[in-house]
Write an enzyme that holds these catalytic residues in place. Structure first.
Site, PDB file in Angstrom:
ATOM      1  N   SER A 164       6.506  -4.364  -1.955  1.00 36.43           N
ATOM      2  CA  SER A 164       6.101  -3.018  -2.352  1.00 36.43           C
ATOM      3  C   SER A 164       6.287  -2.070  -1.158  1.00 36.43           C
ATOM      4  O   SER A 164       7.394  -1.962  -0.629  1.00 36.43           O
ATOM      5  CB  SER A 164       4.656  -3.045  -2.861  1.00 36.43           C
ATOM      6  OG  SER A 164       4.338  -1.854  -3.519  1.00 36.43           O
ATOM      7  N   TRP A 165       5.230  -1.370  -0.705  1.00 32.34           N
ATOM      8  CA  TRP A 165       5.359  -0.564   0.501  1.00 32.34           C
ATOM      9  C   TRP A 165       5.820  -1.419   1.682  1.00 32.34           C
ATOM     10  O   TRP A 165       6.520  -0.941   2.571  1.00 32.34           O
ATOM     11  CB  TRP A 165       4.026   0.128   0.830  1.00 32.34           C
ATOM     12  CG  TRP A 165       3.932   0.602   2.244  1.00 32.34           C
ATOM     13  CD1 TRP A 165       3.222   0.034   3.266  1.00 32.34           C
ATOM     14  CD2 TRP A 165       4.614   1.730   2.823  1.00 32.34           C
ATOM     15  NE1 TRP A 165       3.405   0.736   4.440  1.00 32.34           N
ATOM     16  CE2 TRP A 165       4.256   1.784   4.181  1.00 32.34           C
ATOM     17  CE3 TRP A 165       5.475   2.693   2.307  1.00 32.34           C
ATOM     18  CZ2 TRP A 165       4.732   2.753   5.047  1.00 32.34           C
ATOM     19  CZ3 TRP A 165       5.969   3.674   3.170  1.00 32.34           C
ATOM     20  CH2 TRP A 165       5.590   3.705   4.524  1.00 32.34           C
ATOM     21  N   HIS A 221       4.639  -6.431 -10.978  1.00 30.81           N
ATOM     22  CA  HIS A 221       4.801  -6.022  -9.576  1.00 30.81           C
ATOM     23  C   HIS A 221       4.116  -6.952  -8.581  1.00 30.81           C
ATOM     24  O   HIS A 221       4.523  -7.031  -7.422  1.00 30.81           O
ATOM     25  CB  HIS A 221       4.235  -4.605  -9.409  1.00 30.81           C
ATOM     26  CG  HIS A 221       4.428  -4.008  -8.055  1.00 30.81           C
ATOM     27  ND1 HIS A 221       5.657  -3.628  -7.577  1.00 30.81           N
ATOM     28  CD2 HIS A 221       3.541  -3.732  -7.054  1.00 30.81           C
ATOM     29  CE1 HIS A 221       5.534  -3.122  -6.353  1.00 30.81           C
ATOM     30  NE2 HIS A 221       4.254  -3.185  -6.011  1.00 30.81           N
ATOM     31  N   ASP A 232       8.194  -4.729 -13.921  1.00 31.30           N
ATOM     32  CA  ASP A 232       7.466  -4.011 -12.879  1.00 31.30           C
ATOM     33  C   ASP A 232       7.418  -2.528 -13.261  1.00 31.30           C
ATOM     34  O   ASP A 232       8.461  -1.861 -13.303  1.00 31.30           O
ATOM     35  CB  ASP A 232       8.191  -4.197 -11.544  1.00 31.30           C
ATOM     36  CG  ASP A 232       7.444  -3.614 -10.354  1.00 31.30           C
ATOM     37  OD1 ASP A 232       6.637  -2.693 -10.542  1.00 31.30           O
ATOM     38  OD2 ASP A 232       7.703  -4.078  -9.224  1.00 31.30           O
ATOM     39  N   GLY A 271       0.843  -1.190   0.000  1.00 29.70           N
ATOM     40  CA  GLY A 271       0.000   0.000   0.000  1.00 29.70           C
ATOM     41  C   GLY A 271       0.886   1.251   0.000  1.00 29.70           C
ATOM     42  O   GLY A 271       1.526   1.536  -1.010  1.00 29.70           O
TER      43      GLY A 271
END
Length: 321
Positions: A110-111, A291, A263, A43
Site C-alpha cells: 500500500s503506502w 487490499h 482491491d 498508511g
C-alpha cells in the site's frame, strides 16, 4: 497454500533519533547474517506489528522493521512536523547506515509500496530487489477514488458513516474537510473524524468482512487519519505521476508485484501501470483478495515471493529455501 512463518521476537531493538523532533523505533529479527530486508509499512500512519516479521524465512533473512515518523512506537505520536515522503526516504537511508547494511530488499505494501519506490528511485544502488503489494501510486485520481467518489458507490452503507462528521456544505472536498478537523483544536471533533476515516478504510480493506482488521484501524485511528490526510492534501510530496515517470532509474532491479483482483482501496490499474513501466517485474494478481496483506491469497503470494527472492539472491537450490 503458503502461510505465515511462526511468530518470532526481535534480536535487537533500536531507538534512532533522526532530527530534533522525531525518534524512530526499529527492530531486527531472523538471522543476523541473513539477507537484509526492510519491511515498509502502509498508511502512511499505520506502523508495524508482530505480523510484519512473518512473511520471511527467519533462517535466511535479516528482517528489519521500523515505525515511520508519528506511527506506532515512534515518537511523538501522530506528529505532522517534518513529516514528508522525503523525510521518510532519508530516515530509511539513515537506518541502513546505522545498521551497517550495504544493500537490502524492500518489502512494502500500500503506502509502503509508494515509499519503497520513492526510496529505490533515490538510492537504487542500495537496493537488491523489491517485493510490493497493493500498489498505491498516490496520484490525485487514486485519492479521489477512495476518499471523494468511486469506492463510495460500492459501499454506500459504509460511506454514510464516513461522511457523518462532515457537514453537507463541506462535502465537495472531503480530504480538506477531514484535514480541518484532524488538525483542529477540538479534540472531540478530531477523534470523531479520525475514527470515521479509519473505520472507512478498515471496513473496505478485505474482500470478506474482517472485524479484527477494523479493530486494528480503530486502535491506530489518530495516527492513520492525521498522517494520511496530511500527506494527501500535499499530493504525497510527489510531482505529477513521479513514480511511473522515474521507473527508468530502477528498471534493472528485479521485482514482484502482488495485487488483489478486488482491491477497492488501491484498484488494480495501479499495479498494471507499474508493471507496464517495469519490464523486470513479475505481476501476480490474486483472484480472491482485496487490499489487505492478511488475506490468505495475498499471504501465499508474498511468502512465495520472499522465498523465491532469497533463493535468487543467495543462489540457493530449491530445497534450501
Amino acid at each position: 497454500m503458503e502461510t505465515l512463518y511462526p511468530e518470532i521476537k526481535p534480536f535487537a531493538r533500536h531507538e534512532l533519533a533522526v532530527d530534533d523532533t522525531h525518534q524512530l523505533y526499529v527492530d531486527e529479527s531472523g538471522s543476523p547474517d541473513g539477507l537484509p530486508v526492510l519491511f515498509v509499512h502502509g498508511g502512511p500512519g499505520a506502523g508495524c506489528d508482530s505480523l510484519s516479521r512473518r512473511f520471511f524465512d527467519p533462517r535466511l533473512y535479516r528482517i528489519v522493521t521500523f515505525d515511520q515518523r508519528g506511527c506506532g512506537r515512534s515518537t511523538p505520536h501522530a506528529s505532522l512536523e517534518n513529516n514528508t515522503t522525503w523525510d521518510l526516504v532519508a530516515d530509511m537511508e539513515r537506518i541502513r547506515e546505522h545498521l551497517g547494511i550495504d544493500k537490502w530488499v524492500l518489502f512494502g505494501g500500500s503506502w509502503g509500496s509508494t515509499l519503497s519506490l520513492a526510496y529505490a528511485q533515490t538510492h537504487a544502488e542500495r537496493v537488491h530487489a523489491l517485493i510490493l503489494r497493493g500498489i498505491f501510486l498516490c496520484r490525485p485520481q487514486e485519492i479521489s477514488w477512495f476518499y471523494q467518489e468511486g469506492a463510495s458507490r460500492l459501499f454506500p452503507d459504509y460511506w454514510q458513516d464516513y461522511l457523518a462528521p462532515i457537514p453537507q456544505e463541506e462535502r465537495g472536498d472531503l480530504v480538506q474537510a477531514f484535514y480541518k478537523r484532524l488538525t483542529g483544536s477540538d479534540q472531540i471533533a478530531q477523534m470523531g473524524a479520525a475514527k470515521a476515516w479509519a473505520c472507512w478504510e478498515g471496513r473496505t480493506l478485505t474482500l470478506r468482512p474482517n472485524p479484527q482488521t477494523v479493530e486494528r484501524f480503530h486502535e491506530r485511528a489518530l495516527s492513520i487519519a492525521r498522517i494520511e490526510c496530511h500527506y494527501f492534501v500535499n499530493d504525497a510530496y510527489l510531482e505529477p505521476n513521479q513514480l511511473l515517470r522515474d521507473m527508468l532509474k530502477i528498471a534493472h532491479l528485479p521485482g514482484v508485484i502482488v495485487h488483489g483482483r478486488y482491491d477497492v482501496v488501491t484498484p488494480l490499474d495501479n499495479a498494471w501501470e507499474l508493471h507496464q513501466a517495469w519490464p523486470n517485474s513479475e505481476l501476480q494478481i490474486v483472484r480472491e483478495a482485496g487490499h489487505a496483506a492478511s488475506e490468505p491469497g495475498i499471504i501465499d503470494a508474498l511468502v512465495r515471493a520472499t522465498n523465491a527472492m532469497a533463493r535468487r539472491l543467495l543462489d540457493l537450490p530449491l530445497d534450501e529455501a
